[in-house]
Design a protein around this motif. Structure first.
Motif, PDB file in Angstrom:
ATOM      1  N   GLY A   1       0.448  -1.251  -0.003  1.00 44.22           N
ATOM      2  CA  GLY A   1      -0.184   0.219  -0.048  1.00 44.22           C
ATOM      3  C   GLY A   1       1.184   1.433   0.051  1.00 44.22           C
ATOM      4  N   ILE A   2       1.913   1.340  -0.332  1.00 46.42           N
ATOM      5  CA  ILE A   2       3.070   2.204  -0.958  1.00 46.42           C
ATOM      6  C   ILE A   2       3.248   2.748  -1.824  1.00 46.42           C
ATOM      7  CG2 ILE A   2       5.640   3.368  -0.090  1.00 46.42           C
ATOM      8  CD1 ILE A   2       4.802   0.859   2.164  1.00 46.42           C
ATOM      9  N   ASP A   3       2.752   3.936  -2.391  1.00 47.68           N
ATOM     10  CA  ASP A   3       3.587   4.461  -3.455  1.00 47.68           C
ATOM     11  C   ASP A   3       5.007   5.412  -3.364  1.00 47.68           C
ATOM     12  OD1 ASP A   3       3.373   6.710  -5.631  1.00 47.68           O
ATOM     13  OD2 ASP A   3       1.685   7.162  -5.410  1.00 47.68           O
ATOM     14  N   LEU A   4       5.589   4.690  -4.356  1.00 47.64           N
ATOM     15  CA  LEU A   4       7.108   5.111  -4.008  1.00 47.64           C
ATOM     16  C   LEU A   4       7.220   6.368  -5.000  1.00 47.64           C
ATOM     17  CD1 LEU A   4       8.491   1.798  -4.641  1.00 47.64           C
ATOM     18  CD2 LEU A   4       8.027   2.484  -3.290  1.00 47.64           C
ATOM     19  N   LYS A   5       6.277   7.264  -4.779  1.00 46.79           N
ATOM     20  CA  LYS A   5       6.188   8.303  -6.233  1.00 46.79           C
ATOM     21  C   LYS A   5       7.840   9.440  -5.673  1.00 46.79           C
ATOM     22  CE  LYS A   5       2.730   8.218  -8.932  1.00 46.79           C
ATOM     23  NZ  LYS A   5       1.405   8.850  -9.296  1.00 46.79           N
ATOM     24  N   SER A   6       6.853   9.857  -3.973  1.00 45.39           N
ATOM     25  CA  SER A   6       8.093  10.892  -3.407  1.00 45.39           C
ATOM     26  C   SER A   6       9.342   9.787  -2.129  1.00 45.39           C
ATOM     27  CB  SER A   6       7.024  11.347  -2.105  1.00 45.39           C
ATOM     28  OG  SER A   6       6.788  10.360  -1.116  1.00 45.39           O
ATOM     29  N   TYR A   7       9.481   8.513  -2.175  1.00 40.78           N
ATOM     30  CA  TYR A   7      10.716   7.962  -2.195  1.00 40.78           C
ATOM     31  C   TYR A   7      12.204   8.313  -2.983  1.00 40.78           C
ATOM     32  CZ  TYR A   7       7.779   5.773   1.050  1.00 40.78           C
ATOM     33  OH  TYR A   7       7.253   4.646   2.142  1.00 40.78           O
ATOM     34  N   GLU A   8      13.197   8.147  -2.593  1.00 39.10           N
ATOM     35  CA  GLU A   8      14.323   8.292  -2.746  1.00 39.10           C
ATOM     36  C   GLU A   8      14.970   7.319  -2.963  1.00 39.10           C
ATOM     37  OE1 GLU A   8      18.661  10.287  -2.057  1.00 39.10           O
ATOM     38  OE2 GLU A   8      16.922  11.166  -1.006  1.00 39.10           O
ATOM     39  N   LEU A   9      15.511   6.697  -4.388  1.00 39.57           N
ATOM     40  CA  LEU A   9      16.358   5.497  -4.172  1.00 39.57           C
ATOM     41  C   LEU A   9      17.896   5.471  -4.276  1.00 39.57           C
ATOM     42  CD1 LEU A   9      16.994   2.316  -5.565  1.00 39.57           C
ATOM     43  CD2 LEU A   9      16.799   3.526  -8.172  1.00 39.57           C
ATOM     44  N   LYS A  10      17.944   4.176  -3.236  1.00 37.16           N
ATOM     45  CA  LYS A  10      19.459   4.572  -2.917  1.00 37.16           C
ATOM     46  C   LYS A  10      20.091   3.469  -3.284  1.00 37.16           C
ATOM     47  CE  LYS A  10      19.455   7.726   0.296  1.00 37.16           C
ATOM     48  NZ  LYS A  10      19.730   8.146   1.850  1.00 37.16           N
ATOM     49  N   ILE A  11      21.063   2.462  -3.712  1.00 37.97           N
ATOM     50  CA  ILE A  11      21.713   1.279  -3.510  1.00 37.97           C
ATOM     51  C   ILE A  11      23.108   1.462  -2.832  1.00 37.97           C
ATOM     52  CG2 ILE A  11      22.831  -0.128  -5.705  1.00 37.97           C
ATOM     53  CD1 ILE A  11      20.187   0.732  -6.511  1.00 37.97           C
ATOM     54  N   ASP A  12      22.251  -0.249  -2.163  1.00 41.36           N
ATOM     55  CA  ASP A  12      23.444  -0.393  -0.810  1.00 41.36           C
ATOM     56  C   ASP A  12      24.736  -0.784  -1.512  1.00 41.36           C
ATOM     57  OD1 ASP A  12      24.794  -2.872   1.024  1.00 41.36           O
ATOM     58  OD2 ASP A  12      23.345  -1.974   1.951  1.00 41.36           O
ATOM     59  N   PRO A  13      26.002  -0.229  -0.899  1.00 42.59           N
ATOM     60  CA  PRO A  13      26.760  -0.565  -2.663  1.00 42.59           C
ATOM     61  C   PRO A  13      27.920  -2.023  -1.835  1.00 42.59           C
ATOM     62  CG  PRO A  13      27.373   1.101  -0.250  1.00 42.59           C
ATOM     63  CD  PRO A  13      25.522   0.346  -0.207  1.00 42.59           C
ATOM     64  N   ASP A  14      27.116  -2.629  -0.706  1.00 44.04           N
ATOM     65  CA  ASP A  14      27.921  -4.297  -0.544  1.00 44.04           C
ATOM     66  C   ASP A  14      27.072  -5.021  -0.531  1.00 44.04           C
ATOM     67  OD1 ASP A  14      29.557  -3.081   1.775  1.00 44.04           O
ATOM     68  OD2 ASP A  14      28.781  -2.598   3.139  1.00 44.04           O
ATOM     69  N   TRP A  15      25.586  -4.503  -0.970  1.00 39.09           N
ATOM     70  CA  TRP A  15      24.842  -6.133  -0.752  1.00 39.09           C
ATOM     71  C   TRP A  15      23.897  -5.522  -1.695  1.00 39.09           C
ATOM     72  CZ3 TRP A  15      25.022 -10.340   1.933  1.00 39.09           C
ATOM     73  CH2 TRP A  15      25.698  -9.757   2.623  1.00 39.09           C
TER      74      TRP A  15
END
Length: 60
Positions: free
Chosen positions: A10-24
């Motif tokens: 039930g989460i709308d990701l439009k206001s979310y920021e994407l980060k990539i975990d450098p280790d995993w």
């Protein structure tokens, strides 16, 4: 990814920021004051895992 997050959590990701975990290599979708969502994709780009992140500061 957005339809899955909306359908399952039930989460709308439009206001979310994407980060990539450098280790995993996990994709972390975060937005201040909202639960974070963690996703993993296989080598072909298929979603292989998705879960809400646990905030260790709220553990008892």
């Amino acid at each position: 990814m957005t339809p899955v997050a909306k359908q399952v959590f039930g989460i709308d990701l439009k206001s979310y920021e994407l980060k990539i975990d450098p280790d995993w290599g996990d994709c972390i979708f975060a937005s201040k004051g909202k639960p974070s969502l963690v996703a993993k994709f296989d080598n072909k780009g298929n979603l292989s895992r998705i879960h809400l992140a646990v905030d260790s500061n709220n553990r008892k």
